[in-house]
Write an enzyme that holds these catalytic residues in place. Structure first.
Site, PDB file in Angstrom:
ATOM      1  N   GLU A  45       0.825  -1.214   0.000  1.00 22.76           N
ATOM      2  CA  GLU A  45       0.000   0.000   0.000  1.00 22.76           C
ATOM      3  C   GLU A  45       0.856   1.260   0.000  1.00 22.76           C
ATOM      4  O   GLU A  45       0.530   2.248  -0.674  1.00 22.76           O
ATOM      5  CB  GLU A  45      -0.939   0.001   1.209  1.00 22.76           C
ATOM      6  CG  GLU A  45      -2.050  -1.032   1.136  1.00 22.76           C
ATOM      7  CD  GLU A  45      -3.030  -0.780   0.008  1.00 22.76           C
ATOM      8  OE1 GLU A  45      -3.036   0.338  -0.557  1.00 22.76           O
ATOM      9  OE2 GLU A  45      -3.795  -1.701  -0.329  1.00 22.76           O
ATOM     10  N   TYR A 126      -6.689   6.201   4.551  1.00 18.37           N
ATOM     11  CA  TYR A 126      -6.802   5.220   3.478  1.00 18.37           C
ATOM     12  C   TYR A 126      -5.974   3.971   3.787  1.00 18.37           C
ATOM     13  O   TYR A 126      -6.462   2.845   3.711  1.00 18.37           O
ATOM     14  CB  TYR A 126      -6.360   5.823   2.140  1.00 18.37           C
ATOM     15  CG  TYR A 126      -6.012   4.760   1.132  1.00 18.37           C
ATOM     16  CD1 TYR A 126      -7.016   4.062   0.473  1.00 18.37           C
ATOM     17  CD2 TYR A 126      -4.678   4.396   0.907  1.00 18.37           C
ATOM     18  CE1 TYR A 126      -6.707   3.039  -0.407  1.00 18.37           C
ATOM     19  CE2 TYR A 126      -4.366   3.372   0.034  1.00 18.37           C
ATOM     20  CZ  TYR A 126      -5.386   2.700  -0.619  1.00 18.37           C
ATOM     21  OH  TYR A 126      -5.079   1.681  -1.470  1.00 18.37           O
ATOM     22  N   ASP A 144      -9.635   6.091  -1.689  1.00 20.01           N
ATOM     23  CA  ASP A 144      -8.627   6.810  -2.465  1.00 20.01           C
ATOM     24  C   ASP A 144      -9.289   7.446  -3.676  1.00 20.01           C
ATOM     25  O   ASP A 144     -10.530   7.486  -3.786  1.00 20.01           O
ATOM     26  CB  ASP A 144      -7.491   5.871  -2.867  1.00 20.01           C
ATOM     27  CG  ASP A 144      -7.916   4.821  -3.893  1.00 20.01           C
ATOM     28  OD1 ASP A 144      -9.134   4.690  -4.174  1.00 20.01           O
ATOM     29  OD2 ASP A 144      -7.029   4.130  -4.434  1.00 20.01           O
TER      30      ASP A 144
END
Length: 358
Positions: A45, A126, A144
């Site tokens: 991520e 996020y 996002d």
């Protein structure tokens, strides 16, 4: 978002079933989708922030080969970490990864709640939601740009997606409709992001014919999808002129470390000066470092665009005498130091020049 889409009648409430079925059929086969290890999910991520999937794949494999656990990352020398990150950009991501890794290692394991994840360096709403859902099966949304685009088109919402209130409304709406089963929770956020990345695409026409939400997407039904989402115009990038020096001496080239704070903090760079200097001005800059220009080899230009600033660079390759406040490295030494991709044009030229010096 408009109140009318925050009800049980929202098209979003119809999304989970068709979306998950589509994802299981159509999702791209990516390595971080085959694990529930929070460390590996977290690394992916962070790498994927503002970076294309294709660019991340090789870095992800090399990074995990070098640092297979959070403990090995916590103990890694910073120069090695930066070298492995070289070319990915946004280097503060790597530093925050290591800061967080040290905290995780000290506590003896990965935090397992959204709030604890959010408290770690470099982890925002996020990323905390993505890890909490994919690794721990928690009903936490991860919102996002892809997700905001999907929700805006699906609900025909014209609110500015850059506004914090819009993102907050989307998070609350998605939290309310996330599935209950852990195996579905783990892929739900990924499925919405996948839809935005591959079907409900940016900068062009959405591929509505392939979309699992086409029958109830208000943007498609009303013909507004291509004009959504709405986003306030960005400020123009600041332009900075720089002059970069490839200084050669006895088969070596000069490097210096950037300051510990600010843009590209702590990385290695070729010496440079502000402004687009002509040869006379460039010679004066070299002498100011305590060096003497001997032979001018080449002039070359380059440009690099950051999020908020654009560098326009004039470069000079030249032989020089003296020591100066620099680290002098040969080809192997250059390879061992993390030089950001902003200097890619000059890095390749430096490698070529050092090859000629051998």
């Amino acid at each position: 978002m408009e109140q009318k889409i925050l009800t049980t009648e929202s098209p979003l409430s119809r999304l989970p079933g068709p979306l998950l079925a589509w994802y299981r059929r159509s999702a791209r086969d990516l390595p971080w989708r085959h694990t529930e290890d929070p460390y590996r999910i977290w690394v992916s991520e962070i790498m994927l922030q503002q970076t294309r999937v294709a660019a991340v794949l090789g870095y992800y494999a090399r990074f995990l080969a070098a640092f297979p656990t959070v403990e090995t990352l916590a103990a890694a020398p910073e120069d090695r970490l930066m070298k492995l990150w070289e070319g990915l950009g946004y280097y503060s991501r790597a530093r925050n990864l290591q800061k967080a890794a040290k905290l995780i290692a000290e506590r003896g394991g990965f935090p397992g709640t959204y709030e604890e994840l959010l408290a770690l360096p470099g982890i925002g709403e996020y990323t905390a939601g993505a890890i909490a859902s994919a690794a721990f099966g928690l009903r936490e949304p991860a919102v996002d740009g892809n997700v905001l685009r999907v929700t805006a088109r699906l609900t025909d919402c014209g609110d500015d997606i850059a506004a914090p209130a819009t993102k907050k409304a989307a998070r609350e709406q998605l939290r309310g409709l996330m599935p209950e089963e852990a195996e579905d929770i783990r892929i739900f956020n990924q499925a919405v992001m996948e839809l935005g990345a591959t079907v409900c695409v940016p900068n062009g026409s959405p591929k509505c014919g392939a979309c699992p939400a086409r029958d109830f997407c208000l943007g498609r039904i009303r013909g507004t999808a291509e004009s959504l989402p709405v986003k306030a115009a960005k400020k123009a990038r600041r332009v900075e002129e720089k002059t970069v020096f490839l200084l050669l001496r006895k088969g070596k080239i000069a490097l210096r470390r950037r300051p510990d704070t600010g843009l590209l903090a702590g990385l290695w760079e070729f010496p440079n000066a502000e402004g687009a200097l002509n040869e006379t001005e460039a010679a004066a800059a070299v002498r100011a470092w305590g060096l003497e220009p001997k032979a001018w080899r080449k002039k070359l230009t380059a440009k690099h665009i950051f999020t908020h600033v654009e560098w326009r660079m004039t470069g000079y390759a030249l032989e020089a005498a003296g020591e100066g406040p620099f680290l002098w490295v040969d080809g192997a030494g250059l390879e061992a130091h993390a030089v950001p991709s902003a200097f890619a044009r000059y890095y390749e030229e430096a490698r070529r020049l050092l090859e000629e010096e051998r």
